[in-house]
Motif scaffolding. Sequence first.
Motif, PDB file in Angstrom:
ATOM      1  N   ASP A 152       0.808  -1.206   0.000  1.00  0.00           N
ATOM      2  CA  ASP A 152       0.000   0.000   0.000  1.00  0.00           C
ATOM      3  C   ASP A 152       0.845   1.262   0.000  1.00  0.00           C
ATOM      4  N   GLU A 153       2.112   1.135   0.347  1.00  0.00           N
ATOM      5  CA  GLU A 153       2.974   2.310   0.437  1.00  0.00           C
ATOM      6  C   GLU A 153       3.904   2.455  -0.757  1.00  0.00           C
ATOM      7  N   VAL A 154       4.349   1.371  -1.352  1.00  0.00           N
ATOM      8  CA  VAL A 154       5.282   1.429  -2.448  1.00  0.00           C
ATOM      9  C   VAL A 154       4.982   0.292  -3.418  1.00  0.00           C
ATOM     10  N   ARG A 155       5.190   0.569  -4.683  1.00  0.00           N
ATOM     11  CA  ARG A 155       4.989  -0.460  -5.703  1.00  0.00           C
ATOM     12  C   ARG A 155       5.903  -0.142  -6.880  1.00  0.00           C
ATOM     13  N   ALA A 156       6.160  -1.164  -7.688  1.00  0.00           N
ATOM     14  CA  ALA A 156       6.982  -1.013  -8.888  1.00  0.00           C
ATOM     15  C   ALA A 156       6.101  -0.603 -10.063  1.00  0.00           C
ATOM     16  N   ARG A 157       6.545   0.412 -10.767  1.00  0.00           N
ATOM     17  CA  ARG A 157       5.816   0.873 -11.959  1.00  0.00           C
ATOM     18  C   ARG A 157       6.680   0.600 -13.181  1.00  0.00           C
ATOM     19  N   ILE A 158       6.188  -0.257 -14.066  1.00  0.00           N
ATOM     20  CA  ILE A 158       6.935  -0.641 -15.271  1.00  0.00           C
ATOM     21  C   ILE A 158       6.675   0.418 -16.335  1.00  0.00           C
ATOM     22  N   VAL A 159       7.673   1.261 -16.561  1.00  0.00           N
ATOM     23  CA  VAL A 159       7.530   2.309 -17.572  1.00  0.00           C
ATOM     24  C   VAL A 159       7.556   1.713 -18.970  1.00  0.00           C
ATOM     25  N   HIS A 160       8.448   0.764 -19.203  1.00  0.00           N
ATOM     26  CA  HIS A 160       8.564   0.132 -20.525  1.00  0.00           C
ATOM     27  C   HIS A 160       9.183  -1.243 -20.347  1.00  0.00           C
ATOM     28  N   SER A 161       8.752  -2.177 -21.168  1.00  0.00           N
ATOM     29  CA  SER A 161       9.323  -3.525 -21.150  1.00  0.00           C
ATOM     30  C   SER A 161       9.320  -4.064 -22.565  1.00  0.00           C
ATOM     31  N   GLY A 162      10.227  -4.961 -22.826  1.00  0.00           N
ATOM     32  CA  GLY A 162      10.290  -5.545 -24.159  1.00  0.00           C
ATOM     33  C   GLY A 162      11.458  -6.493 -24.270  1.00  0.00           C
ATOM     34  N   ALA A 163      11.468  -7.200 -25.396  1.00  0.00           N
ATOM     35  CA  ALA A 163      12.539  -8.153 -25.677  1.00  0.00           C
ATOM     36  C   ALA A 163      13.557  -7.501 -26.595  1.00  0.00           C
ATOM     37  N   GLY A 164      14.824  -7.715 -26.286  1.00  0.00           N
ATOM     38  CA  GLY A 164      15.886  -7.158 -27.114  1.00  0.00           C
ATOM     39  C   GLY A 164      16.896  -6.405 -26.282  1.00  0.00           C
ATOM     40  N   ALA A 165      17.941  -5.938 -26.948  1.00  0.00           N
ATOM     41  CA  ALA A 165      19.018  -5.235 -26.264  1.00  0.00           C
ATOM     42  C   ALA A 165      18.553  -3.863 -25.798  1.00  0.00           C
ATOM     43  N   ILE A 166      19.310  -3.299 -24.841  1.00  0.00           N
ATOM     44  CA  ILE A 166      19.016  -1.967 -24.321  1.00  0.00           C
ATOM     45  C   ILE A 166      19.546  -0.944 -25.326  1.00  0.00           C
ATOM     46  N   THR A 167      18.673  -0.073 -25.770  1.00  0.00           N
ATOM     47  CA  THR A 167      19.018   0.886 -26.813  1.00  0.00           C
ATOM     48  C   THR A 167      19.087   2.294 -26.239  1.00  0.00           C
ATOM     49  N   GLU A 168      19.485   3.228 -27.097  1.00  0.00           N
ATOM     50  CA  GLU A 168      19.605   4.619 -26.672  1.00  0.00           C
ATOM     51  C   GLU A 168      18.256   5.221 -26.328  1.00  0.00           C
ATOM     52  N   SER A 169      17.207   4.773 -27.020  1.00  0.00           N
ATOM     53  CA  SER A 169      15.867   5.275 -26.704  1.00  0.00           C
ATOM     54  C   SER A 169      15.436   4.855 -25.305  1.00  0.00           C
ATOM     55  N   ASP A 170      15.862   3.675 -24.864  1.00  0.00           N
ATOM     56  CA  ASP A 170      15.551   3.255 -23.490  1.00  0.00           C
ATOM     57  C   ASP A 170      16.228   4.168 -22.478  1.00  0.00           C
ATOM     58  N   VAL A 171      17.467   4.572 -22.760  1.00  0.00           N
ATOM     59  CA  VAL A 171      18.172   5.478 -21.857  1.00  0.00           C
ATOM     60  C   VAL A 171      17.478   6.837 -21.831  1.00  0.00           C
TER      61      VAL A 171
END
Length: 898
Positions: free
Chosen positions: A723-742
């Motif tokens: 109730d006090e804290v939770r994880a918020r998934i901003v973006h998820s996907g399959a593949g390498a980490i790209t500059e757009s993710d940064v």
Amino acid sequence: MSDTKSGDDNTLSVTPKKTLTLKRPGSEQGTVRQNFSHGRTKQVVVETKKRKFSMPGDKHEPTPTAATVFAPKPQPAAPAPAAPVAPVAATPVVAAPVAPAPVAPAPVVAPPVAAAPAPVVRETPRPARQPERSGMVLNSLSRSEMEARRRALEGSVVREQEDRLRAVEDARRRLEEEERRRKEREDSARRQAEEEARLKTEAESRRRAEDEARRRAPSAALEANVPDEVEAKPKGRVGPGSAAASPIRRIATPEVARPAKTKTEDDRRRGKLTLNTALTSADGDARSRSLSAMRRRQEKFKRAMHNEPREKIIREVTLPETITIQELAQRMSERAVDVVKFFMKQGQMMKPGDVIDADTAELIAAEFGHTVRRVAESDIEEGLFDIADHSATLVTRPPVVTIMGHVDHGKTSLLDAIRQANVVSGEAGGITQHIGAYQVEKNGQKITFIDTPGHAAFTAMRARGAQATDIAILVVAADDSVMPQTIESISHAKAAGVPIIVAINKIDKPSADAQKVRTELLRHEVFVESMGGEVLDVEVSAKNGTNLDKLLEAILLQAEVLDLKANPDRTAEGVVIEAKLDKGRGPVATVLVQTGTLLPGDILVAGDQWGRVRALVDDRGNRLEEAPPAMPVEILGLQGTPQAGDRFAVVNNEARAREITEYRQRLARDKAVAKHATQRGSLEQMMTQLQSSGLKEFPLIIKGDVQGSVEAIIAALDKLGTDEVRARIVHSGAGAITESDVTLAETSGAAIIGFNVRANAQARHAAEQQGIEIRYYNIIYNLVDDVKDAMSGLLSPERRETFIGNAEILEVFNITKTGKVAGCRVTEGKVERGAGVRLIRDNVVIHEGTLKTLKRFKDEVSEVPVGQECGMAFQNYEDMRAGDVIECFRVEMVTRRL
């Protein structure tokens, strides 16, 4: 060419280049036109010499001339004598034959001695004469001259035919042009007559209206003082403000002649001649309106005169789930303004671009008198899946077997022993974190295996494996017995309704107890054959390869009982087992073909992605030409990575594939927006929630090697929320980490987590510049533990209160410059300086604060133990009475963890 003339001893020679004329006294010269059989004509010069000669019986008859004897029949010539006395020899006019041939010269005919010389005929060189005529001898032409003559004659014939055809075509075009001009003149005259009749009718109606207005006018003096004016012919449309429509200026006067129109400055500025200026009449009137325009204008005028309503068009309106007001009006053939007015009457202010639901649109269509046909956007998916097959087309297919069980019970090792491969060595931590599909062959029969992870986080993977399978193999370690994920696998298999085969693994270990496994399975309603049930059980050892043949035989026996069949001669359908983004090959999906045959080049739809199959690859990396039913393959060519567990189907063309995927993507966006809106609520709800509960979010960007792992990570992190804290998934996907993710992480303040993937060079450089940390993991429970620790740091520390002691106030003293000081005795525990205190009166807390001073006699002390007396004063509070109780406590802030 030379001509020989009989009749006297003179010989006349004529060359082709020059005509020699012989003039004699008393002779006449003229021209004669000759016609030939092949159509050519020629005009020749004829010299006629009149000479009288006497013959017995008739001395005064004229002598026939060459012009009368040899003149062509079509041309009129001088009349021949009724009874010639003697024949006259002359040069015959011979027509050239079409196909010349060598002709022998005719013999010379000698005329009578008394005959006068015949007239000389001068002509150009001619072809060989006809042999049947007698006359003067003509020189024969050579073969080359005759061939040239023949070619010239043939060319003339062809040209004459072309000229005739051209003349006929020109005549036809002239007739058509004359007919078209005649119709245009008739149409123009008819339109002009109709326009004149319309103007006359309008003028008559206006005149009647003006007369009626004059009769109703209170005074006619104004009309009497207006001078008469010449009524001009109205030009174009007559408006209410024009002179023709004014009742004052429209006074009947004699029509005067229009003066001659002179060219003005406007005419000179008009420019070059165009179609509009050409169609403009001489008096400057605009070109006549079309018949349709005049008809519409007449109908509108009639409706305005008689107040007739416009004819209503009833339509069948097709309504989707949502539609804009503008589109609804177009489908109803109504004006959008009318629909907006309808909403305004209902008390709603709407715009043409607003979206309304199907129920509201149906009410509006019914109100406007139209019929409605409701359709749903999901209708585009009709006929995509679950197509019924005829029983005659079904053939036997291999069984699909899913291996399930608890983590580290030897599932992948057992599968490696069956397919003689080593997959465990490639898995991080020795545990399976991916779902895999393989196919083996036993005694000429193929078996498809699907391996699922056993970790607690991969519940969705196990559920998908159970739904896509025919037989479930429950692997239980003989030395570990039944565990939580074993129980979960049993539940998934029962929910999917598939038979279970129990494989008791690790029987080679000394602590193995197979009977214990069978006994514990009874508690979960799994009854093996040795315990009187129907579930097959096999004791195996993946390490030593013990009883693997018996396990395969049990699988084939169970498949024979199930009688698994499919139709291979149709479009393919199946399920996506796993999907990933490969650096060199792009989106790659591991699919299981359930029915039909998948071929390269097929267009398939998988979830919200589509593509054309570029290649089919089996579990060993070999290219395949086709994938029959129950065959697991990797497909290349999709536009993106579908979700694991999505169903796929082959469609006919790309248009339908795009339509289906766009609908599914729109549906997914709507669901995401609805979920986000539900969690967020209104602005007031957000503020209230933040103030009351103090909910904190831990933003994350998760990138994994396959979609199934990403899904499992998201599911595991969702369970960590409180109730006090939770994880918020901003973006998820399959593949390498790209500059757009940064870049996204910088904008949203999220942390980046890579599971079995790495960041490329550009992303690493951007992360270093922005100071964003990227965490890499290859074992899922390490990832979950680190995120749990990070989320625990967002928790507010726990306020823990520790009781120290109580003191009773005996007397209150008022001291100058100090205020009121309570003389107390410690009755319980002890009293410490700097601790929190509460003033309790009649068991009610009156004040809570801190001690300003704590003295024992005249000295300031840090604490006073039980049974001793002391003096205490409160900070900023002096309402103390004798008999009150002072409670002393200590407050500690304890860090909390999830």
